[in-house]
Scaffold this active site. Structure first.
Site, short mmCIF file in Angstrom:
data_model
loop_
_atom_site.label_atom_id
_atom_site.label_comp_id
_atom_site.label_asym_id
_atom_site.label_seq_id
_atom_site.Cartn_x
_atom_site.Cartn_y
_atom_site.Cartn_z
N GLU A 107 31.15 49.80 52.91
CA GLU A 107 29.81 49.43 53.37
C GLU A 107 29.34 48.29 52.49
O GLU A 107 29.50 48.35 51.27
CB GLU A 107 28.95 50.66 53.12
N TYR A 119 36.16 40.74 51.61
CA TYR A 119 36.69 41.80 52.48
C TYR A 119 37.31 41.22 53.76
O TYR A 119 38.40 41.63 54.17
CB TYR A 119 35.59 42.79 52.86
C1 LIG Z 1 32.24 40.48 45.39
C2 LIG Z 1 33.00 40.30 44.08
C3 LIG Z 1 33.62 41.63 43.67
C4 LIG Z 1 34.11 39.25 44.28
O1 LIG Z 1 34.87 39.18 43.09
P1 LIG Z 1 35.52 37.79 42.59
O2 LIG Z 1 36.44 38.10 41.49
O3 LIG Z 1 34.45 36.82 42.34
O4 LIG Z 1 36.30 37.36 43.92
P2 LIG Z 1 37.62 36.46 43.98
O5 LIG Z 1 37.52 35.36 42.98
O6 LIG Z 1 38.81 37.33 43.95
O7 LIG Z 1 37.46 35.82 45.41
C5 LIG Z 1 37.90 36.55 46.54
C6 LIG Z 1 37.19 36.03 47.76
O8 LIG Z 1 35.79 36.28 47.64
C7 LIG Z 1 35.09 35.23 48.27
N1 LIG Z 1 34.26 34.54 47.27
C8 LIG Z 1 34.43 34.49 45.92
N2 LIG Z 1 33.45 33.75 45.36
C9 LIG Z 1 32.66 33.33 46.38
C10 LIG Z 1 31.49 32.53 46.45
N3 LIG Z 1 30.93 31.98 45.36
N4 LIG Z 1 30.93 32.30 47.67
C11 LIG Z 1 31.48 32.84 48.78
N5 LIG Z 1 32.61 33.60 48.78
C12 LIG Z 1 33.18 33.83 47.59
C13 LIG Z 1 36.10 34.28 48.83
O9 LIG Z 1 36.40 34.66 50.16
C14 LIG Z 1 37.30 34.54 47.97
O10 LIG Z 1 38.51 34.28 48.59
P3 LIG Z 1 39.17 32.80 48.50
O11 LIG Z 1 39.18 32.42 47.05
O12 LIG Z 1 40.51 33.02 49.08
O13 LIG Z 1 38.26 31.94 49.33
C15 LIG Z 1 32.06 39.77 42.95
O14 LIG Z 1 31.40 38.61 43.42
C16 LIG Z 1 31.01 40.77 42.48
O15 LIG Z 1 31.28 41.57 41.59
N6 LIG Z 1 29.81 40.71 43.06
C17 LIG Z 1 28.70 41.58 42.61
C18 LIG Z 1 28.95 43.04 42.94
C19 LIG Z 1 29.15 43.25 44.43
O16 LIG Z 1 28.44 42.68 45.25
N7 LIG Z 1 30.12 44.10 44.77
C20 LIG Z 1 30.43 44.43 46.16
C21 LIG Z 1 29.49 45.45 46.69
S1 LIG Z 1 29.90 45.88 48.36
#
Ligand SMILES: CC(C)(COP(=O)(O)OP(=O)(O)OC[C@H]1O[C@@H](n2cnc3c(N)ncnc32)[C@H](O)[C@@H]1OP(=O)(O)O)[C@@H](O)C(=O)NCCC(=O)NCCS
Length: 152
Positions: A107, A119
């Site tokens: 979710e 996702y």
């Molecule tokens: C969501 C989260 C876990 C992603 O982790 P991350 O280590 O930054 O992600 P990654 O670097 O592995 O990137 C994976 C994908 O996320 C997306 N993404 C990462 N940074 C992004 C940004 N600034 N804007 C949009 N999409 C982004 C992209 O699709 C990326 O894939 P790509 O590099 O092939 O385009 C992180 O941003 C986070 O902890 N957010 C706060 C907590 C949260 O919202 N958790 C999820 C609750 S449902």
């Protein structure tokens, strides 16, 4: 660069709690909830991502029967955008499949573009919307599903 991953252990809980609070604010889980989650093993499975000694990310699933659920996932803001979230999610997908699940559900807030992109790129599909689910700001919840029989 590969992201080292390992199982979450009891001594990690203080670090995880602090990171969770940094990421989710007042929606962060209490210390009591984290203890209960870890005590819920093996049904609950939590993983941490590390850089050296430091924990830079965490994620967990609930595995019960044919459908598994993502409980949470988060990456330290200083380590975001470098593939840590993708590595954690790929691991959770693998674990759910190995546990015998056919689908992994989660979710996510409709306004959480980063998480939604993560996702969708990992093969999840939007299957349902819960209108105004998140209070107090009435943001929709999107229910996403990964078919573990087809997702790599
Ligand atoms: C969501 C989260 C876990 C992603 O982790 P991350 O280590 O930054 O992600 P990654 O670097 O592995 O990137 C994976 C994908 O996320 C997306 N993404 C990462 N940074 C992004 C940004 N600034 N804007 C949009 N999409 C982004 C992209 O699709 C990326 O894939 P790509 O590099 O092939 O385009 C992180 O941003 C986070 O902890 N957010 C706060 C907590 C949260 O919202 N958790 C999820 C609750 S449902």
């Amino acid at each position: 660069m590969t992201t080292p991953l390992r199982e979450l252990e009891w001594p990690d809980l203080a670090d995880i709690g602090a990171l969770d609070e940094q990421l989710f604010g007042q929606d962060a889980w209490s210390a009591r909830s984290w203890w209960a989650e870890l005590a819920g093993r093996p049904r609950r499975r939590y993983t941490v991502a590390t850089q050296g000694e430091r924990i830079v990310g965490y994620g967990g699933i609930d595995c019960a029967g044919a459908t598994a659920d993502v409980m949470t996932i988060g990456v330290d803001p200083a380590a975001q955008g470098a593939g840590v979230g993708r590595a954690l999610l790929a691991h959770l997908l693998r674990q759910a499949r190995e546990a015998g699940a056919e689908a992994l559900l989660l979710e996510v807030r409709a306004d959480n573009d980063r998480a939604r992109n993560l996702y969708l790129r990992a093969g999840f599909e939007h299957i349902q919307t819960r209108r105004n689910y998140y209070r107090p700001d009435n943001v929709d919840a999107h229910i996403l599903r990964a078919d573990l029989k087809v997702t790599a």
